[in-house]
Design a protein around this motif. Structure first.
Motif, PDB file in Angstrom:
ATOM      1  N   TYR A 165       0.956  -1.331  -0.065  1.00 38.53           N
ATOM      2  CA  TYR A 165       0.066  -0.107   0.227  1.00 38.53           C
ATOM      3  C   TYR A 165       0.729   1.226  -0.016  1.00 38.53           C
ATOM      4  O   TYR A 165       1.768   1.382   0.635  1.00 38.53           O
ATOM      5  CB  TYR A 165      -0.788   0.188   1.436  1.00 38.53           C
ATOM      6  N   ARG A 166       0.441   2.234  -0.485  1.00 40.65           N
ATOM      7  CA  ARG A 166       0.983   3.648  -0.533  1.00 40.65           C
ATOM      8  C   ARG A 166      -0.318   4.263   0.491  1.00 40.65           C
ATOM      9  O   ARG A 166      -1.463   4.292   0.177  1.00 40.65           O
ATOM     10  CB  ARG A 166       1.030   4.445  -1.737  1.00 40.65           C
ATOM     11  N   LEU A 167       0.472   5.103   1.668  1.00 41.21           N
ATOM     12  CA  LEU A 167      -0.580   5.575   2.427  1.00 41.21           C
ATOM     13  C   LEU A 167      -0.328   7.232   2.739  1.00 41.21           C
ATOM     14  O   LEU A 167       0.963   7.389   2.691  1.00 41.21           O
ATOM     15  CB  LEU A 167      -0.344   4.887   3.790  1.00 41.21           C
ATOM     16  N   ARG A 168      -1.244   7.684   2.723  1.00 47.78           N
ATOM     17  CA  ARG A 168      -1.113   9.364   2.779  1.00 47.78           C
ATOM     18  C   ARG A 168      -2.066   9.795   3.861  1.00 47.78           C
ATOM     19  O   ARG A 168      -3.297   9.494   3.791  1.00 47.78           O
ATOM     20  CB  ARG A 168      -1.300  10.071   1.705  1.00 47.78           C
ATOM     21  N   HIS A 169      -1.661  10.572   5.105  1.00 43.96           N
ATOM     22  CA  HIS A 169      -2.336  10.902   5.872  1.00 43.96           C
ATOM     23  C   HIS A 169      -2.136  12.497   6.315  1.00 43.96           C
ATOM     24  O   HIS A 169      -1.007  12.725   6.623  1.00 43.96           O
ATOM     25  CB  HIS A 169      -2.115  10.086   7.413  1.00 43.96           C
ATOM     26  N   ARG A 170      -3.087  13.339   5.885  1.00 48.02           N
ATOM     27  CA  ARG A 170      -2.737  14.798   5.732  1.00 48.02           C
ATOM     28  C   ARG A 170      -3.896  15.507   6.736  1.00 48.02           C
ATOM     29  O   ARG A 170      -5.072  15.119   6.529  1.00 48.02           O
ATOM     30  CB  ARG A 170      -2.982  15.396   4.306  1.00 48.02           C
ATOM     31  N   THR A 171      -3.109  16.083   7.662  1.00 53.84           N
ATOM     32  CA  THR A 171      -3.971  16.798   8.593  1.00 53.84           C
ATOM     33  C   THR A 171      -3.675  18.363   8.576  1.00 53.84           C
ATOM     34  O   THR A 171      -2.437  18.923   8.636  1.00 53.84           O
ATOM     35  CB  THR A 171      -3.541  16.485  10.055  1.00 53.84           C
ATOM     36  N   THR A 172      -4.535  19.208   8.582  1.00 52.93           N
ATOM     37  CA  THR A 172      -4.729  20.360   8.514  1.00 52.93           C
ATOM     38  C   THR A 172      -5.388  21.219   9.496  1.00 52.93           C
ATOM     39  O   THR A 172      -6.638  21.027   9.698  1.00 52.93           O
ATOM     40  CB  THR A 172      -5.284  21.192   6.997  1.00 52.93           C
ATOM     41  N   TYR A 173      -4.824  22.015  10.248  1.00 49.51           N
ATOM     42  CA  TYR A 173      -5.530  22.847  11.196  1.00 49.51           C
ATOM     43  C   TYR A 173      -5.205  24.281  10.815  1.00 49.51           C
ATOM     44  O   TYR A 173      -4.397  25.156  10.398  1.00 49.51           O
ATOM     45  CB  TYR A 173      -4.543  22.773  12.670  1.00 49.51           C
ATOM     46  N   SER A 174      -6.594  24.857  10.724  1.00 49.15           N
ATOM     47  CA  SER A 174      -6.839  26.390  10.339  1.00 49.15           C
ATOM     48  C   SER A 174      -7.222  27.122  11.449  1.00 49.15           C
ATOM     49  O   SER A 174      -8.155  26.839  12.163  1.00 49.15           O
ATOM     50  CB  SER A 174      -7.824  26.188   9.107  1.00 49.15           C
ATOM     51  N   TYR A 175      -6.372  28.203  11.893  1.00 48.19           N
ATOM     52  CA  TYR A 175      -6.713  28.999  13.061  1.00 48.19           C
ATOM     53  C   TYR A 175      -7.416  30.483  12.513  1.00 48.19           C
ATOM     54  O   TYR A 175      -7.025  31.148  11.700  1.00 48.19           O
ATOM     55  CB  TYR A 175      -5.553  29.129  13.696  1.00 48.19           C
ATOM     56  N   ASP A 176      -8.416  30.772  13.555  1.00 42.96           N
ATOM     57  CA  ASP A 176      -8.990  32.090  13.360  1.00 42.96           C
ATOM     58  C   ASP A 176      -7.783  33.308  13.494  1.00 42.96           C
ATOM     59  O   ASP A 176      -7.774  34.437  12.829  1.00 42.96           O
ATOM     60  CB  ASP A 176     -10.251  32.484  14.472  1.00 42.96           C
ATOM     61  N   ASP A 177      -7.186  33.184  14.404  1.00 40.46           N
ATOM     62  CA  ASP A 177      -6.198  34.008  14.862  1.00 40.46           C
ATOM     63  C   ASP A 177      -4.497  33.560  14.644  1.00 40.46           C
ATOM     64  O   ASP A 177      -4.462  32.265  14.376  1.00 40.46           O
ATOM     65  CB  ASP A 177      -6.074  34.401  16.174  1.00 40.46           C
ATOM     66  N   VAL A 178      -3.672  34.203  14.575  1.00 41.27           N
ATOM     67  CA  VAL A 178      -2.359  33.714  14.447  1.00 41.27           C
ATOM     68  C   VAL A 178      -1.932  33.142  15.558  1.00 41.27           C
ATOM     69  O   VAL A 178      -2.034  33.383  16.816  1.00 41.27           O
ATOM     70  CB  VAL A 178      -1.308  34.926  13.954  1.00 41.27           C
ATOM     71  N   VAL A 179      -1.057  31.853  15.290  1.00 36.71           N
ATOM     72  CA  VAL A 179      -0.667  30.956  16.355  1.00 36.71           C
ATOM     73  C   VAL A 179       0.924  31.305  16.406  1.00 36.71           C
ATOM     74  O   VAL A 179       1.435  31.105  15.313  1.00 36.71           O
ATOM     75  CB  VAL A 179      -0.907  29.423  16.034  1.00 36.71           C
ATOM     76  N   GLY A 180       1.453  31.599  17.674  1.00 31.91           N
ATOM     77  CA  GLY A 180       3.048  31.856  17.807  1.00 31.91           C
ATOM     78  C   GLY A 180       3.525  30.825  17.986  1.00 31.91           C
ATOM     79  O   GLY A 180       4.920  30.697  17.994  1.00 31.91           O
ATOM     80  N   PHE A 181       3.078  29.755  18.620  1.00 31.48           N
ATOM     81  CA  PHE A 181       3.772  28.500  19.085  1.00 31.48           C
ATOM     82  C   PHE A 181       2.846  27.174  19.289  1.00 31.48           C
ATOM     83  O   PHE A 181       1.845  27.373  19.578  1.00 31.48           O
ATOM     84  CB  PHE A 181       4.539  28.730  20.933  1.00 31.48           C
ATOM     85  N   ALA A 182       3.320  26.263  18.578  1.00 34.94           N
ATOM     86  CA  ALA A 182       2.776  24.852  18.860  1.00 34.94           C
ATOM     87  C   ALA A 182       3.790  23.902  19.326  1.00 34.94           C
ATOM     88  O   ALA A 182       4.779  23.810  18.547  1.00 34.94           O
ATOM     89  CB  ALA A 182       2.112  24.927  17.453  1.00 34.94           C
ATOM     90  N   ARG A 183       3.344  22.702  20.004  1.00 39.50           N
ATOM     91  CA  ARG A 183       4.203  21.654  20.134  1.00 39.50           C
ATOM     92  C   ARG A 183       3.323  20.499  19.953  1.00 39.50           C
ATOM     93  O   ARG A 183       2.258  20.393  20.623  1.00 39.50           O
ATOM     94  CB  ARG A 183       4.880  21.674  21.439  1.00 39.50           C
ATOM     95  N   CYS A 184       3.541  19.589  18.855  1.00 37.62           N
ATOM     96  CA  CYS A 184       2.898  18.425  18.621  1.00 37.62           C
ATOM     97  C   CYS A 184       3.638  17.383  18.762  1.00 37.62           C
ATOM     98  O   CYS A 184       4.710  16.795  18.646  1.00 37.62           O
ATOM     99  CB  CYS A 184       2.267  18.656  17.084  1.00 37.62           C
ATOM    100  N   VAL A 185       2.767  16.118  19.303  1.00 43.39           N
ATOM    101  CA  VAL A 185       3.588  14.806  19.458  1.00 43.39           C
ATOM    102  C   VAL A 185       2.709  14.125  18.357  1.00 43.39           C
ATOM    103  O   VAL A 185       1.475  13.881  18.161  1.00 43.39           O
ATOM    104  CB  VAL A 185       3.132  14.348  20.893  1.00 43.39           C
TER     105      VAL A 185
END
Length: 293
Positions: free
Chosen positions: A3-23
């Protein structure tokens, strides 16, 4: 099956995000039934720091820090996987479930593939007496383990209603059980609670299920989805056997494993924190595409 697998996640924000830490737990897991041929995770905007490690249950965990101001965060994982699940054999010839329980309690393997870590309750999968008794009906004395698991798997599918609007990620398992409805996460965690209540090792599996479009219809781009099922330790000879109570089937070559843990909290594909105000919109696109070796 490749298989070829693609998992795409998009977070869209109302305001500007200055910092993000993701696991991120988005790299599929290699095992005796699955080989990861290649895998890559990309994050936009580009992270300023990354930490790559192996978690306690064998999953690759990538922690990223993004401190570039942004109004959208895009996380995409692309992998190529070979899935090769052997048939479990004749259920009637599998060992009695009590024998498996005794072997699990005596096992000395404390690694991610041993049974010990999956015997005990967690916050999301507690011992619920009503669920234990529900499971016990499929486990009379001396019944072969595979036959008992298969019946419980089919009972949950038959007696619980799949309803995407009925529960949330945080819904307690006892509540989903009492209402007799939920989604794949609920069905999996209900089965896990029942099995652990009987003393049997059961793991939560996060991954993907290949979907086949109706005859004459094209496969829709990004229309596949994440899925959850259960893996049950059936003794040294049989090892771990996957069962899918949402669909009343054994996990096979159409089930692609992303991560394995005690419950959903151990395998969540993405979690983390952001520093911002305002609302956010989440969009997830998944493609599971059979390919040539």
């Amino acid at each position: 099956m490749n298989y070829r697998l693609r998992h795409r996640t998009t977070y869209s924000y109302d305001d500007v995000v200055g910092f993000a830490r993701c696991v991120l737990r988005l790299t599929p897991r290699s095992s005796p039934t699955q080989t990861v041929l290649e895998s890559e995770v990309t994050v936009t905007p580009a992270p300023s720091a990354e930490l790559d490690r192996t978690g306690p249950f064998g999953a690759r965990i990538l922690t990223v820090t993004v401190d570039t101001p942004h109004k959208a965060l895009v996380i995409e994982a692309n992998s190529r996987i070979d899935v090769h699940v052997p048939p479990p054999g004749d259920p009637a010839q599998s060992p009695p479930w009590e024998q498996v329980r005794s072997a699990a309690l005596a096992a000395s393997d404390l690694g991610p593939d041993g049974p010990a870590a999956y015997l005990f309750p967690t916050q999301r999968t507690p011992i619920v007496p009503g669920i234990t008794e529900y499971a016990r009906a499929s486990f009379p004395p001396g019944r072969p383990i595979l036959a008992a698991i298969d019946e419980l798997n089919r009972r949950i599918n038959r007696e619980f209603r799949y309803d995407p609007g009925a529960t949330e990620v945080s819904t307690p398992v006892a509540q989903a059980f009492a209402a007799r409805h939920g989604v794949c996460q609920d069905f999996a965690q209900i089965m896990i609670c029942g099995l652990r209540g009987l003393g049997l090792p059961a793991a939560y599996v996060s991954g993907y299920l290949r979907t086949i479009p109706p005859p004459g219809r094209p496969r829709l781009e990004g229309a596949d989805a994440t899925h959850a099922w259960v893996s049950v330790w059936c003794g040294e000879a049989l090892g771990w056997v996957g069962v899918d109570p949402t669909n009343a089937i054994l996990a096979g070559d159409d089930h692609l494993v992303l991560a394995v843990g005690r419950d959903y909290a151990d395998v969540a594909p993405i979690d983390g924190v952001i520093l911002a105000s305002g609302a956010q919109t989440l969009k997830v696109e998944v493609d599971v595409i059979p390919s040539l070796p």
